[in-house]
Enzyme design. Structure first.
Site, mmCIF file in Angstrom:
data_model
loop_
_atom_site.group_PDB
_atom_site.id
_atom_site.type_symbol
_atom_site.label_atom_id
_atom_site.label_comp_id
_atom_site.label_asym_id
_atom_site.label_seq_id
_atom_site.Cartn_x
_atom_site.Cartn_y
_atom_site.Cartn_z
ATOM 1 N N ARG A 278 72.284 -29.630 82.357
ATOM 2 C CA ARG A 278 72.869 -29.161 81.098
ATOM 3 C C ARG A 278 74.040 -28.210 81.357
ATOM 4 N NH1 ARG A 278 74.056 -29.686 75.795
ATOM 5 N NH2 ARG A 278 73.985 -27.701 74.707
ATOM 6 N N THR B 21 33.784 -30.341 73.395
ATOM 7 C CA THR B 21 34.723 -31.309 73.984
ATOM 8 C C THR B 21 33.993 -32.602 74.349
ATOM 9 O OG1 THR B 21 36.053 -29.506 74.865
ATOM 10 C CG2 THR B 21 36.385 -31.674 75.870
ATOM 11 N N GLY C 76 67.498 -25.600 72.113
ATOM 12 C CA GLY C 76 67.055 -26.439 70.984
ATOM 13 C C GLY C 76 66.224 -27.623 71.449
ATOM 14 N N GLU D 54 36.369 -21.665 77.568
ATOM 15 C CA GLU D 54 35.653 -21.216 78.783
ATOM 16 C C GLU D 54 35.814 -19.709 78.981
ATOM 17 O OE1 GLU D 54 35.394 -23.808 82.125
ATOM 18 O OE2 GLU D 54 35.655 -25.607 80.893
ATOM 19 N N THR E 91 37.577 -16.382 76.475
ATOM 20 C CA THR E 91 38.935 -15.949 76.116
ATOM 21 C C THR E 91 39.454 -14.961 77.171
ATOM 22 O OG1 THR E 91 38.137 -14.033 74.881
ATOM 23 C CG2 THR E 91 38.373 -16.102 73.639
HETATM 24 C C1 LIG Z 1 39.751 -27.205 72.241
HETATM 25 C C2 LIG Z 1 38.463 -26.473 72.419
HETATM 26 C C3 LIG Z 1 37.506 -27.003 73.280
HETATM 27 C C4 LIG Z 1 36.272 -26.365 73.412
HETATM 28 N N1 LIG Z 1 35.286 -26.948 74.170
HETATM 29 C C5 LIG Z 1 34.040 -26.390 74.192
HETATM 30 C C6 LIG Z 1 32.954 -27.068 74.822
HETATM 31 O O1 LIG Z 1 33.110 -28.167 75.372
HETATM 32 N N2 LIG Z 1 31.728 -26.484 74.803
HETATM 33 C C7 LIG Z 1 31.493 -25.274 74.207
HETATM 34 O O2 LIG Z 1 30.359 -24.813 74.226
HETATM 35 N N3 LIG Z 1 32.514 -24.600 73.577
HETATM 36 C C8 LIG Z 1 33.764 -25.140 73.551
HETATM 37 N N4 LIG Z 1 34.794 -24.501 72.901
HETATM 38 C C9 LIG Z 1 34.558 -23.197 72.293
HETATM 39 C C10 LIG Z 1 35.254 -22.054 73.013
HETATM 40 O O3 LIG Z 1 34.636 -21.798 74.249
HETATM 41 C C11 LIG Z 1 35.248 -20.834 72.061
HETATM 42 O O4 LIG Z 1 36.138 -21.139 71.010
HETATM 43 C C12 LIG Z 1 35.656 -19.554 72.766
HETATM 44 O O5 LIG Z 1 34.664 -19.160 73.683
HETATM 45 C C13 LIG Z 1 35.902 -18.414 71.780
HETATM 46 O O6 LIG Z 1 34.874 -18.306 70.844
HETATM 47 P P1 LIG Z 1 35.242 -18.240 69.290
HETATM 48 O O7 LIG Z 1 36.153 -19.378 68.994
HETATM 49 O O8 LIG Z 1 33.997 -18.119 68.507
HETATM 50 O O9 LIG Z 1 36.091 -16.922 69.120
HETATM 51 P P2 LIG Z 1 35.519 -15.446 68.892
HETATM 52 O O10 LIG Z 1 34.439 -15.153 69.853
HETATM 53 O O11 LIG Z 1 35.223 -15.260 67.438
HETATM 54 O O12 LIG Z 1 36.766 -14.555 69.289
HETATM 55 C C14 LIG Z 1 37.825 -14.209 68.388
HETATM 56 C C15 LIG Z 1 38.674 -13.116 69.065
HETATM 57 O O13 LIG Z 1 37.881 -11.934 69.297
HETATM 58 C C16 LIG Z 1 37.962 -11.583 70.664
HETATM 59 N N5 LIG Z 1 36.708 -10.960 71.076
HETATM 60 C C17 LIG Z 1 35.428 -11.414 70.886
HETATM 61 N N6 LIG Z 1 34.555 -10.573 71.435
HETATM 62 C C18 LIG Z 1 35.283 -9.560 72.004
HETATM 63 C C19 LIG Z 1 34.951 -8.362 72.715
HETATM 64 N N7 LIG Z 1 33.686 -8.053 72.995
HETATM 65 N N8 LIG Z 1 35.954 -7.560 73.122
HETATM 66 C C20 LIG Z 1 37.245 -7.865 72.847
HETATM 67 N N9 LIG Z 1 37.630 -8.976 72.168
HETATM 68 C C21 LIG Z 1 36.651 -9.810 71.760
HETATM 69 C C22 LIG Z 1 38.227 -12.889 71.401
HETATM 70 O O14 LIG Z 1 38.771 -12.666 72.689
HETATM 71 C C23 LIG Z 1 39.195 -13.546 70.441
HETATM 72 O O15 LIG Z 1 40.477 -13.026 70.652
HETATM 73 C C24 LIG Z 1 36.031 -25.130 72.742
HETATM 74 C C25 LIG Z 1 37.003 -24.601 71.886
HETATM 75 C C26 LIG Z 1 38.191 -25.274 71.704
HETATM 76 C C27 LIG Z 1 39.183 -24.698 70.709
#
Ligand SMILES: Cc1cc2nc3c(=O)[nH]c(=O)nc-3n(C[C@H](O)[C@H](O)[C@H](O)COP(=O)(O)OP(=O)(O)OC[C@H]3O[C@@H](n4cnc5c(N)ncnc54)[C@H](O)[C@@H]3O)c2cc1C
Length: 382
Positions: A268, A157, A340, A363, A365
């Site tokens: 509405r 970000t 709608g 931050e 999931t």
């Molecule tokens: C708009 C946006 C802003 C962001 N800003 C920043 C930033 O400023 N700095 C930064 O460092 N990152 C940033 N991110 C990254 C963000 O923190 C990650 O996308 C997030 O932590 C998830 O990692 P991933 O996308 O690799 O998903 P993955 O880790 O691949 O996860 C995919 C799915 O698997 C699940 N999963 C993974 N491991 C497990 C487990 N052990 N048990 C159960 N389920 C699991 C997850 O919950 C998810 O549903 C940003 C992302 C977005 C989209």
């Protein structure tokens, strides 16, 4: 130190008016242009929003967590993209420096961060290190008085505007997981640091994320944040605070959506009466209200506990989990109540529905919050 109650009320009132008068009227245009106007960013600087959480000694407002959350709730009443303009300065981009920086590092950077002259980013995530954030592969190899950084971060970000990055990189390739990771303050202008074009996203247009690449970037050892090997600890403590901040914004968005729903449902008419008179509509409003109240109480109570010095890893994760899932449900009901009109762009409800989706992902999931909550609950014995 906490603000006195009058100052707190004044600050909240100022932010509330800024949100209502300056931000709400331009939400749709910001989304369309995918940019927040420069004059609005200047006004944010004037209000001190970039420095909400920076100690007063370094030019910020020095809010405690409860105060920051109260401001976060107000900010949530406008498109969350606005908050993103200074969100990294208030949270993940500055708090590592506030908590772990040396006095010299703080003196060098914090005043500029507080004023908004320096925009910050927090670079943890990589292609192979998302939820498994301890798996970072970006390498920081010691070479004399420098570390040489190589690797790539993604979804960062504000990277396009940032002039200072907090970067988590592996200093010990032999160490497993987080213990081999260190944190570095990396100025944007160091040779070899690259920032990609912004990604196209589902929502929060006006806020941008980018890849950041490091190609033999020489960072002075002086810029290391905390001890070697402490980087993962830095990241986790920064995220504890960030999660509460995000949760407070979720509460604000939910409260705004509720107000929008009540106004629309009262106006509405169908079957000759306002749809607000139908009990099935009232049930949705009641469920949203109850959940928003519960999230507000959880967020503010956790913030107060943190201000009192308690460890709140569990509670902050619970607040982020509950508030981000809650605002998703509230946004979904809002689309339903608007019918709608909730689905077409004019009313802005579909935009907020898309905007809030990210709160369940970044931050940490929802699944990662569940893991943290379960781990800590098992540790505490209940
Ligand atoms: C708009 C946006 C802003 C962001 N800003 C920043 C930033 O400023 N700095 C930064 O460092 N990152 C940033 N991110 C990254 C963000 O923190 C990650 O996308 C997030 O932590 C998830 O990692 P991933 O996308 O690799 O998903 P993955 O880790 O691949 O996860 C995919 C799915 O698997 C699940 N999963 C993974 N491991 C497990 C487990 N052990 N048990 C159960 N389920 C699991 C997850 O919950 C998810 O549903 C940003 C992302 C977005 C989209």
């Amino acid at each position: 130190m906490a603000l006195d109650l009058d100052t707190r009320e004044q600050l909240i009132d100022t932010v509330r008016r800024f949100v209502a008068e300056r931000l709400r009227p331009i939400e749709a245009k910001v989304a369309e242009d995918d940019a927040v106007p420069a004059e609005i960013i200047e006004e944010m600087k004037g209000l001190g929003l970039f420095g909400l959480s920076i100690p007063e000694d370094f030019g910020g407002l020095g809010l405690n967590m409860e105060e920051e959350c109260l401001v976060g709730i107000e900010l949530g009443r406008a498109s969350p993209a606005f908050r993103s303009v200074f969100g990294t300065n208030v949270g993940i981009g500055s708090q590592g420096l506030v908590m772990f920086g040396t006095d010299a590092q703080k003196t060098k950077w914090l005043p500029g961060i507080a004023s908004g002259e320096i925009v910050t980013s927090f670079a943890l995530t990589e292609a192979e290190a998302g939820s498994d954030s301890a798996a970072v592969q970006t390498r920081a190899a010691r070479d004399g008085d420098d570390y040489v950084l190589n690797g790539a971060k993604r979804y960062i970000t504000n990277a396009g505007k940032a002039s200072l990055f907090t970067v988590m990189a592996r200093t010990d390739p032999e160490a497993k997981g987080g213990s081999g990771v260190s944190a570095f303050l990396v100025p944007r202008d160091l040779p070899g640091l690259g920032v990609s074009k912004p990604e196209k996203k589902m929502g929060q247009q006006g806020a941008h994320i980018h890849d950041v690449t490091f190609d033999n970037v020489r960072v002075p050892a002086w810029n290391r944040l905390g001890e070697e090997g402490e980087g993962f600890k830095v990241a986790m403590q920064v995220l504890d605070r960030g999660r509460l901040h995000i949760a407070s914004v979720c509460v604000g968005v939910a409260e705004r959506l509720l107000a929008d729903c009540v106004a629309y449902a009262s106006e509405r008419k169908q079957f000759g009466q306002p749809i607000a008179s139908f009990q099935l509509i009232q049930a949705m409003i009641a469920d949203s209200k109850t959940e928003a109240l519960a999230a507000r109480a959880l967020v503010l109570e956790t913030a107060r506990q943190r201000d009192a010095g308690a460890g709140v890893t569990l509670e902050a994760a619970a607040a982020k989990l509950f508030a981000s899932e809650m605002v998703g449900r509230v946004a979904d009901r809002a689309v339903q109540i608007f019918g709608g009109a909730g689905y077409v762009a004019d009313y802005g409800i579909e935009r907020l529905y898309r905007d809030v989706r990210i709160f369940r992902i970044y931050e940490g999931t929802s699944q990662i919050q569940q893991l943290v909550i379960a781990r800590e609950t098992l540790k505490r014995g209940g």
